[in-house]
Enzyme design. Structure first.
Site, PDB file in Angstrom:
ATOM      1  N   TYR A 119       0.896  -1.167   0.000  1.00 27.91           N
ATOM      2  CA  TYR A 119       0.000   0.000   0.000  1.00 27.91           C
ATOM      3  C   TYR A 119       0.922   1.202   0.000  1.00 27.91           C
ATOM      4  O   TYR A 119       0.913   2.013   0.891  1.00 27.91           O
ATOM      5  CB  TYR A 119      -0.841  -0.089   1.282  1.00 27.91           C
ATOM      6  CG  TYR A 119      -1.988   0.853   1.447  1.00 27.91           C
ATOM      7  CD1 TYR A 119      -3.017   0.917   0.519  1.00 27.91           C
ATOM      8  CD2 TYR A 119      -2.071   1.675   2.579  1.00 27.91           C
ATOM      9  CE1 TYR A 119      -4.098   1.755   0.713  1.00 27.91           C
ATOM     10  CE2 TYR A 119      -3.141   2.511   2.776  1.00 27.91           C
ATOM     11  CZ  TYR A 119      -4.152   2.548   1.845  1.00 27.91           C
ATOM     12  OH  TYR A 119      -5.227   3.380   2.049  1.00 27.91           O
ATOM     13  N   HIS A 124      -2.104   7.573  -3.147  1.00 27.88           N
ATOM     14  CA  HIS A 124      -3.257   6.675  -3.016  1.00 27.88           C
ATOM     15  C   HIS A 124      -3.689   6.551  -1.559  1.00 27.88           C
ATOM     16  O   HIS A 124      -4.878   6.678  -1.235  1.00 27.88           O
ATOM     17  CB  HIS A 124      -2.924   5.298  -3.586  1.00 27.88           C
ATOM     18  CG  HIS A 124      -3.988   4.268  -3.348  1.00 27.88           C
ATOM     19  ND1 HIS A 124      -5.220   4.321  -3.971  1.00 27.88           N
ATOM     20  CD2 HIS A 124      -4.023   3.182  -2.531  1.00 27.88           C
ATOM     21  CE1 HIS A 124      -5.963   3.301  -3.559  1.00 27.88           C
ATOM     22  NE2 HIS A 124      -5.265   2.594  -2.692  1.00 27.88           N
ATOM     23  N   ARG A 133     -11.716   8.307   6.095  1.00 24.87           N
ATOM     24  CA  ARG A 133     -11.465   8.652   7.495  1.00 24.87           C
ATOM     25  C   ARG A 133     -11.528  10.154   7.695  1.00 24.87           C
ATOM     26  O   ARG A 133     -12.596  10.744   7.670  1.00 24.87           O
ATOM     27  CB  ARG A 133     -10.128   8.060   7.961  1.00 24.87           C
ATOM     28  CG  ARG A 133     -10.186   6.552   8.205  1.00 24.87           C
ATOM     29  CD  ARG A 133      -8.890   6.034   8.784  1.00 24.87           C
ATOM     30  NE  ARG A 133      -7.755   6.305   7.913  1.00 24.87           N
ATOM     31  CZ  ARG A 133      -7.361   5.496   6.926  1.00 24.87           C
ATOM     32  NH1 ARG A 133      -7.976   4.357   6.712  1.00 24.87           N
ATOM     33  NH2 ARG A 133      -6.341   5.810   6.160  1.00 24.87           N
ATOM     34  N   GLU A 190      -7.384  -1.713  -9.628  1.00 26.41           N
ATOM     35  CA  GLU A 190      -6.273  -1.024  -8.975  1.00 26.41           C
ATOM     36  C   GLU A 190      -5.055  -1.160  -9.868  1.00 26.41           C
ATOM     37  O   GLU A 190      -4.625  -2.278 -10.172  1.00 26.41           O
ATOM     38  CB  GLU A 190      -6.000  -1.607  -7.575  1.00 26.41           C
ATOM     39  CG  GLU A 190      -7.103  -1.239  -6.583  1.00 26.41           C
ATOM     40  CD  GLU A 190      -6.766  -1.557  -5.132  1.00 26.41           C
ATOM     41  OE1 GLU A 190      -5.938  -2.458  -4.890  1.00 26.41           O
ATOM     42  OE2 GLU A 190      -7.351  -0.905  -4.247  1.00 26.41           O
ATOM     43  N   ASP A 224      -5.263  -5.303  -9.538  1.00 26.18           N
ATOM     44  CA  ASP A 224      -5.771  -5.898  -8.299  1.00 26.18           C
ATOM     45  C   ASP A 224      -7.248  -5.497  -8.125  1.00 26.18           C
ATOM     46  O   ASP A 224      -7.566  -4.536  -7.443  1.00 26.18           O
ATOM     47  CB  ASP A 224      -4.917  -5.398  -7.126  1.00 26.18           C
ATOM     48  CG  ASP A 224      -5.286  -6.082  -5.823  1.00 26.18           C
ATOM     49  OD1 ASP A 224      -5.795  -7.212  -5.878  1.00 26.18           O
ATOM     50  OD2 ASP A 224      -5.062  -5.476  -4.762  1.00 26.18           O
ATOM     51  N   GLN A 231     -15.688  -4.413   0.468  1.00 31.23           N
ATOM     52  CA  GLN A 231     -14.524  -4.003   1.263  1.00 31.23           C
ATOM     53  C   GLN A 231     -14.934  -3.133   2.451  1.00 31.23           C
ATOM     54  O   GLN A 231     -14.470  -3.334   3.582  1.00 31.23           O
ATOM     55  CB  GLN A 231     -13.556  -3.219   0.355  1.00 31.23           C
ATOM     56  CG  GLN A 231     -12.245  -2.825   1.001  1.00 31.23           C
ATOM     57  CD  GLN A 231     -11.313  -2.108   0.014  1.00 31.23           C
ATOM     58  OE1 GLN A 231     -11.648  -1.907  -1.151  1.00 31.23           O
ATOM     59  NE2 GLN A 231     -10.145  -1.726   0.478  1.00 31.23           N
ATOM     60  N   TYR A 235     -13.881  -4.983   6.078  1.00 30.73           N
ATOM     61  CA  TYR A 235     -12.443  -4.803   6.337  1.00 30.73           C
ATOM     62  C   TYR A 235     -12.090  -4.569   7.802  1.00 30.73           C
ATOM     63  O   TYR A 235     -10.926  -4.681   8.194  1.00 30.73           O
ATOM     64  CB  TYR A 235     -11.865  -3.699   5.442  1.00 30.73           C
ATOM     65  CG  TYR A 235     -11.911  -2.301   5.980  1.00 30.73           C
ATOM     66  CD1 TYR A 235     -10.769  -1.708   6.524  1.00 30.73           C
ATOM     67  CD2 TYR A 235     -13.075  -1.555   5.931  1.00 30.73           C
ATOM     68  CE1 TYR A 235     -10.808  -0.416   7.000  1.00 30.73           C
ATOM     69  CE2 TYR A 235     -13.121  -0.267   6.405  1.00 30.73           C
ATOM     70  CZ  TYR A 235     -11.995   0.310   6.952  1.00 30.73           C
ATOM     71  OH  TYR A 235     -12.034   1.588   7.426  1.00 30.73           O
ATOM     72  N   LYS A 244     -11.153  -8.540  -2.240  1.00 29.57           N
ATOM     73  CA  LYS A 244      -9.891  -8.484  -2.977  1.00 29.57           C
ATOM     74  C   LYS A 244      -9.509  -9.810  -3.624  1.00 29.57           C
ATOM     75  O   LYS A 244      -8.680  -9.826  -4.531  1.00 29.57           O
ATOM     76  CB  LYS A 244      -8.763  -8.103  -2.006  1.00 29.57           C
ATOM     77  CG  LYS A 244      -8.899  -6.725  -1.417  1.00 29.57           C
ATOM     78  CD  LYS A 244      -8.515  -5.683  -2.435  1.00 29.57           C
ATOM     79  CE  LYS A 244      -8.456  -4.306  -1.808  1.00 29.57           C
ATOM     80  NZ  LYS A 244      -7.910  -3.329  -2.743  1.00 29.57           N
ATOM     81  N   THR A 340      -1.921   0.329  -5.198  1.00 31.02           N
ATOM     82  CA  THR A 340      -2.400   1.228  -6.255  1.00 31.02           C
ATOM     83  C   THR A 340      -1.437   2.386  -6.456  1.00 31.02           C
ATOM     84  O   THR A 340      -1.001   3.015  -5.495  1.00 31.02           O
ATOM     85  CB  THR A 340      -3.783   1.774  -5.863  1.00 31.02           C
ATOM     86  OG1 THR A 340      -4.620   0.667  -5.570  1.00 31.02           O
ATOM     87  CG2 THR A 340      -4.380   2.604  -6.977  1.00 31.02           C
TER      88      THR A 340
HETATM   89 CA    CA Z   1      -4.223  -3.535  -4.011  1.00 31.27          CA
END
Ligand code: CA
Length: 406
Positions: A119, A124, A133, A190, A224, A231, A235, A244, A340
């Site tokens: 990540y 991203h 958030r 992604e 991806d 999600q 998650y 995913k 991503t």
């Molecule tokens: Ca990914």
């Protein structure tokens, strides 16, 4: 030159990527892409020019070839470059050594035993943090200290061209406490790159940033696929799961780290300073142009994103050093997704989530339709290439169509 290589081909003499192909009359085997042709490595081996057991080229995956080690795989690539450029070489006047790419079917180039997804794009991670958030504190406190990642699912990694079905699953409607079940309404791509490890470690071993390149065989393009609505519900607290693992696509040709060496560039400055085991010397980012297009059913493809692998905050050497710092062992053929790859500009975002900003800014398509996420019948294609001083090294494409849910 033994064969004509079209100008601007991704598969120039500077590239020589490895893959697994089959033809109507013969099962999968190893080859290298040259222009719009494939040089059949099993046919080259019959000329008795290699001093290792060439049964590795008859295998359905490249793992055994890669396991011969970089001294050999680098030499094979160099020899092929030399032979292709010498009109009197052992490859001369032997058209039977070549297969047109349009006459071949490509297969998974390696058996992927384990797959990890990072990540590592700050743009991203910041965009996602802003959306889900707090816009003021988009990055979580660990992000600039750890190349954050999770263990993915290797079984559903497939090669470019294979269509996929829209996944079904649990989602939570807005303002509801009761989940519903059905096809995902928010299928997304992604834009990522993946690296494939070319050397095993033993449990307990670590790989330093200085040694990481010895353990990386090469890179592929990586889509991806993600189901954003699944999600969002699933998650918490353990991270991505069924959103995913319904499919991820890779491009069929593995471009070696050696072919990408001329395209190294410095990475972004890392502030605050990282812990000693994540420090590195030299340039570890790669200037690889990336783009994504969407072709609605029956309509022409439209480019929706231009990005670049050089934007990565955390580089592959740091990812591998972090992955192994606790003694986690790695195997030949393992795949590591970059995460991503988004840039700063709005047209450089590597997912529909960001490009259409959670559905608030739909993309206008040439056929008059709009896209917030990927619709049934859409074909998503990613391309990537590096170019410098007249040398082009490309990845071809990773492409797939999304079919209705099964
Ligand atoms: Ca990914």
């Amino acid at each position: 030159m033994i064969i004509d290589i079209p100008e601007n081909s991704d598969f120039s003499i500077h590239n020589i990527p490895f893959g697994i192909f089959s033809t109507a009359d013969r099962s999968p085997r190893a080859g290298v892409a040259v222009g719009d042709q494939i040089l059949d490595l099993t046919a080259v081996a019959e000329l008795d020019v290699f001093d290792f057991n060439t049964a590795v080229f008859e295998k359905e995956v490249l793992n055994d070839f890669i396991s011969l080690g970089k001294d050999i795989t680098k030499q094979v690539r160099k020899n092929i470059q030399y032979w292709l450029q010498d009109d009197n070489s052992i490859l001369a006047d032997k058209p039977e050594l070549f297969v047109k790419q349009s006459d071949a079917q490509m297969h998974m180039p390696v058996y992927v035993g384990d797959y990890t997804d990072f990540y590592s794009s700050i743009e991203h991670a910041t965009n996602v943090g802003k959306m889900f958030r707090d816009p003021e504190n988009a990055l979580l406190p660990n992000w600039k200290h750890i190349p954050v990642g999770y263990h993915g699912r290797a079984s559903s990694i497939v090669v470019s061209g294979q269509p996929i079905h829209r996944p079904k699953g649990q989602t939570i409607p807005n303002d509801s406490k009761q989940p519903i079940f059905g096809p995902s309404q928010r299928v997304d791509f992604e834009l990522e790159m993946g690296f494939i490890t070319g050397k095993n470690t033993h449990l307990g071993d670590t790989v330093s940033t200085a040694d990481a390149e010895d353990y990386i065989f090469g890179l592929v393009l990586f889509n991806d696929w993600s189901a954003r609505d699944i999600q969002k519900w699933e998650y918490v607290p353990l991270g991505p799961f069924l959103a995913k693992n319904f499919a991820s696509h890779i491009s069929p040709w593995i471009v070696t780290l050696e072919a990408l060496e001329p395209f190294k560039v410095p990475g972004p400055k890392q502030e605050p300073e990282v812990l000693p085991y994540l420090k590195y010397n030299g340039d570890k980012n790669y200037d690889i142009n990336l783009e994504v297009s969407i072709a609605p059913e029956g309509s022409e493809a439209q480019t929706v994103c231009h990005s670049n692998f050089k934007y990565m905050y955390w580089n592959m050497a740091q990812q591998l050093a972090h992955h192994t710092v606790n003694g986690c062992n790695i195997n030949i053929g393992d795949l590591y997704g970059s995460g991503t790859i988004s840039g700063k500009d709005e047209d450089s975002y590597g997912s529909m989530l960001e490009l259409a900003w959670m559905g608030t800014k739909p993309l206008k398509m040439k056929d008059g339709s709009e896209r917030k996420f990927i619709l049934d019948g859409d074909t998503v294609t990613m391309r990537g290439y590096a170019e410098k001083d007249g040398k082009r090294v490309g990845f071809g494409e990773v492409t797939a169509k999304v079919l209705p849910a099964k």
